[in-house]
Design a protein around this motif. Structure first.
Motif, PDB file in Angstrom:
ATOM      1  N   SER A  93       0.856  -1.174   0.000  1.00  0.00           N
ATOM      2  CA  SER A  93       0.000   0.000   0.000  1.00  0.00           C
ATOM      3  C   SER A  93       0.896   1.229   0.000  1.00  0.00           C
ATOM      4  CB  SER A  93      -0.913   0.001   1.224  1.00  0.00           C
ATOM      5  OG  SER A  93      -1.754   1.132   1.186  1.00  0.00           O
ATOM      6  N   GLU A  94       0.788   2.011  -1.053  1.00  0.00           N
ATOM      7  CA  GLU A  94       1.584   3.230  -1.196  1.00  0.00           C
ATOM      8  C   GLU A  94       0.640   4.387  -1.480  1.00  0.00           C
ATOM      9  OE1 GLU A  94       4.950   3.670  -0.965  1.00  0.00           O
ATOM     10  OE2 GLU A  94       5.203   1.558  -0.423  1.00  0.00           O
TER      11      GLU A  94
ATOM     12  N   PHE B  39       0.202  -4.920  -6.249  1.00  0.00           N
ATOM     13  CA  PHE B  39       0.507  -6.336  -6.081  1.00  0.00           C
ATOM     14  C   PHE B  39       1.938  -6.560  -6.559  1.00  0.00           C
ATOM     15  CE2 PHE B  39      -4.071  -6.250  -6.247  1.00  0.00           C
ATOM     16  CZ  PHE B  39      -4.438  -7.178  -5.296  1.00  0.00           C
ATOM     17  N   PHE B  40       2.785  -7.107  -5.664  1.00  0.00           N
ATOM     18  CA  PHE B  40       4.197  -7.324  -5.978  1.00  0.00           C
ATOM     19  C   PHE B  40       4.482  -8.813  -6.071  1.00  0.00           C
ATOM     20  CE2 PHE B  40       8.616  -7.927  -4.295  1.00  0.00           C
ATOM     21  CZ  PHE B  40       9.267  -7.498  -5.435  1.00  0.00           C
ATOM     22  N   CYS B  41       5.036  -9.228  -7.207  1.00  0.00           N
ATOM     23  CA  CYS B  41       5.395 -10.625  -7.445  1.00  0.00           C
ATOM     24  C   CYS B  41       6.915 -10.727  -7.541  1.00  0.00           C
ATOM     25  CB  CYS B  41       4.761 -11.132  -8.735  1.00  0.00           C
ATOM     26  SG  CYS B  41       2.973 -11.066  -8.727  1.00  0.00           S
ATOM     27  N   ASP B  42       7.531 -11.311  -6.518  1.00  0.00           N
ATOM     28  CA  ASP B  42       8.984 -11.483  -6.490  1.00  0.00           C
ATOM     29  C   ASP B  42       9.320 -12.806  -7.166  1.00  0.00           C
ATOM     30  OD1 ASP B  42      11.655 -11.738  -6.009  1.00  0.00           O
ATOM     31  OD2 ASP B  42      11.521 -11.424  -3.847  1.00  0.00           O
ATOM     32  N   LEU B  43       9.768 -12.706  -8.405  1.00  0.00           N
ATOM     33  CA  LEU B  43      10.057 -13.896  -9.209  1.00  0.00           C
ATOM     34  C   LEU B  43      11.538 -13.988  -9.554  1.00  0.00           C
ATOM     35  CD1 LEU B  43       6.869 -13.528 -11.336  1.00  0.00           C
ATOM     36  CD2 LEU B  43       7.426 -15.514  -9.935  1.00  0.00           C
ATOM     37  N   ARG B  44      12.382 -13.388  -8.714  1.00  0.00           N
ATOM     38  CA  ARG B  44      13.826 -13.468  -8.948  1.00  0.00           C
ATOM     39  C   ARG B  44      14.269 -14.924  -8.925  1.00  0.00           C
ATOM     40  NH1 ARG B  44      15.594  -9.600  -4.247  1.00  0.00           N
ATOM     41  NH2 ARG B  44      13.719 -10.569  -3.439  1.00  0.00           N
ATOM     42  N   GLN B  45      14.975 -15.333  -9.970  1.00  0.00           N
ATOM     43  CA  GLN B  45      15.516 -16.681 -10.108  1.00  0.00           C
ATOM     44  C   GLN B  45      14.428 -17.767 -10.011  1.00  0.00           C
ATOM     45  OE1 GLN B  45      18.607 -16.845  -7.113  1.00  0.00           O
ATOM     46  NE2 GLN B  45      20.025 -15.739  -8.415  1.00  0.00           N
ATOM     47  N   ALA B  46      13.219 -17.442 -10.433  1.00  0.00           N
ATOM     48  CA  ALA B  46      12.123 -18.406 -10.360  1.00  0.00           C
ATOM     49  C   ALA B  46      12.227 -19.447 -11.465  1.00  0.00           C
ATOM     50  CB  ALA B  46      10.782 -17.682 -10.468  1.00  0.00           C
ATOM     51  N   SER B  47      11.839 -20.663 -11.127  1.00  0.00           N
ATOM     52  CA  SER B  47      11.712 -21.703 -12.139  1.00  0.00           C
ATOM     53  C   SER B  47      10.422 -21.457 -12.922  1.00  0.00           C
ATOM     54  CB  SER B  47      11.647 -23.076 -11.472  1.00  0.00           C
ATOM     55  OG  SER B  47      10.424 -23.195 -10.744  1.00  0.00           O
ATOM     56  N   GLU B  48      10.268 -22.165 -14.019  1.00  0.00           N
ATOM     57  CA  GLU B  48       9.040 -22.037 -14.798  1.00  0.00           C
ATOM     58  C   GLU B  48       7.823 -22.387 -13.939  1.00  0.00           C
ATOM     59  OE1 GLU B  48       7.668 -23.234 -19.193  1.00  0.00           O
ATOM     60  OE2 GLU B  48       8.008 -24.975 -17.895  1.00  0.00           O
TER      61      GLU B  48
ATOM     62  N   ALA C  72      -2.279  -1.792  -9.151  1.00  0.00           N
ATOM     63  CA  ALA C  72      -1.149  -1.862 -10.077  1.00  0.00           C
ATOM     64  C   ALA C  72      -0.373  -3.128  -9.751  1.00  0.00           C
ATOM     65  CB  ALA C  72      -0.264  -0.630  -9.935  1.00  0.00           C
ATOM     66  N   THR C  73       0.509  -3.531 -10.666  1.00  0.00           N
ATOM     67  CA  THR C  73       1.313  -4.729 -10.431  1.00  0.00           C
ATOM     68  C   THR C  73       2.786  -4.442 -10.714  1.00  0.00           C
ATOM     69  OG1 THR C  73       0.811  -5.467 -12.685  1.00  0.00           O
ATOM     70  CG2 THR C  73      -0.507  -6.417 -10.915  1.00  0.00           C
ATOM     71  N   VAL C  74       3.639  -5.134  -9.941  1.00  0.00           N
ATOM     72  CA  VAL C  74       5.082  -5.066 -10.141  1.00  0.00           C
ATOM     73  C   VAL C  74       5.600  -6.499 -10.161  1.00  0.00           C
ATOM     74  CG1 VAL C  74       7.305  -4.333  -9.208  1.00  0.00           C
ATOM     75  CG2 VAL C  74       5.307  -2.858  -8.943  1.00  0.00           C
ATOM     76  N   PHE C  75       6.412  -6.797 -11.159  1.00  0.00           N
ATOM     77  CA  PHE C  75       7.049  -8.110 -11.272  1.00  0.00           C
ATOM     78  C   PHE C  75       8.552  -7.911 -11.231  1.00  0.00           C
ATOM     79  CE2 PHE C  75       3.023  -8.463 -13.462  1.00  0.00           C
ATOM     80  CZ  PHE C  75       2.527  -9.681 -13.029  1.00  0.00           C
ATOM     81  N   ASP C  76       9.239  -8.648 -10.354  1.00  0.00           N
ATOM     82  CA  ASP C  76      10.706  -8.660 -10.365  1.00  0.00           C
ATOM     83  C   ASP C  76      11.125  -9.992 -10.964  1.00  0.00           C
ATOM     84  OD1 ASP C  76      13.436  -8.702  -9.987  1.00  0.00           O
ATOM     85  OD2 ASP C  76      13.340  -7.863  -7.961  1.00  0.00           O
ATOM     86  N   ILE C  77      11.644  -9.940 -12.190  1.00  0.00           N
ATOM     87  CA  ILE C  77      12.011 -11.167 -12.913  1.00  0.00           C
ATOM     88  C   ILE C  77      13.523 -11.268 -13.108  1.00  0.00           C
ATOM     89  CG2 ILE C  77       9.762 -11.401 -14.029  1.00  0.00           C
ATOM     90  CD1 ILE C  77      11.031 -10.231 -16.578  1.00  0.00           C
ATOM     91  N   THR C  78      14.261 -10.662 -12.198  1.00  0.00           N
ATOM     92  CA  THR C  78      15.720 -10.694 -12.257  1.00  0.00           C
ATOM     93  C   THR C  78      16.225 -12.139 -12.294  1.00  0.00           C
ATOM     94  OG1 THR C  78      15.808  -8.629 -11.007  1.00  0.00           O
ATOM     95  CG2 THR C  78      17.834  -9.946 -11.099  1.00  0.00           C
ATOM     96  N   ASP C  79      17.105 -12.439 -13.239  1.00  0.00           N
ATOM     97  CA  ASP C  79      17.732 -13.764 -13.378  1.00  0.00           C
ATOM     98  C   ASP C  79      16.716 -14.896 -13.571  1.00  0.00           C
ATOM     99  OD1 ASP C  79      20.278 -12.642 -13.090  1.00  0.00           O
ATOM    100  OD2 ASP C  79      20.191 -12.801 -10.910  1.00  0.00           O
ATOM    101  N   THR C  80      15.625 -14.586 -14.250  1.00  0.00           N
ATOM    102  CA  THR C  80      14.596 -15.593 -14.537  1.00  0.00           C
ATOM    103  C   THR C  80      14.511 -15.793 -16.048  1.00  0.00           C
ATOM    104  OG1 THR C  80      13.329 -14.972 -12.589  1.00  0.00           O
ATOM    105  CG2 THR C  80      12.148 -16.158 -14.296  1.00  0.00           C
TER     106      THR C  80
END
Length: 127
Positions: free
Chosen positions: A15-16, A22-31, A53-61
């Protein structure tokens, strides 16, 4: 791997300034983890009645064909729902970021979570 065996990564609600992100932390996530997270996010968005709103972190995925398709399906769902106020993605750099900006011009390619939140909260997208 069965989705029930996938380690749980949860969708976090931030909440900002009174806005829901909605934050999805998908760093180094498998399929499997990634697909599970998309399904989890969709199940939370189905009952939304106010903007988000949505935020996806897909670092190293690694983004597979199945992830791309499921992501497109989710984007189509949220567009029809009409409540999304923006999507920011973290973790794309260099030439991939240049290409991503051409392919997905409506998405913001953020440097980090603070940058993503700043972009999502600025302007008149919440009106």
């Amino acid at each position: 791997m069965d989705l029930q065996e996938v380690p749980m990564r949860s969708v976090k609600q931030l909440s900002e300034s009174g806005k829901r992100i909605f934050f999805c932390d998908l760093r180094q996530a498998s399929e499997e983890e990634f697909l599970h997270m998309l399904d989890s996010l969709r199940s939370q968005l189905v009952n939304q009645t106010r903007p988000y709103a949505t935020v996806f972190d897909i670092t190293d995925t690694i983004i597979t064909t199945d992830i791309s398709q499921r992501s497109r399906d989710l984007a189509n769902f949220t567009a029809k729902q009409g409540l999304t106020r923006g999507t920011a993605t973290i973790g794309i750099t260099g030439i991939k970021r240049v290409i991503a900006r051409v392919v997905k011009p409506n998405m913001y390619w953020a440097n980090d979570l603070d940058d993503a939140k700043r972009w999502l909260l600025e302007g008149d997208r919440w009106k």
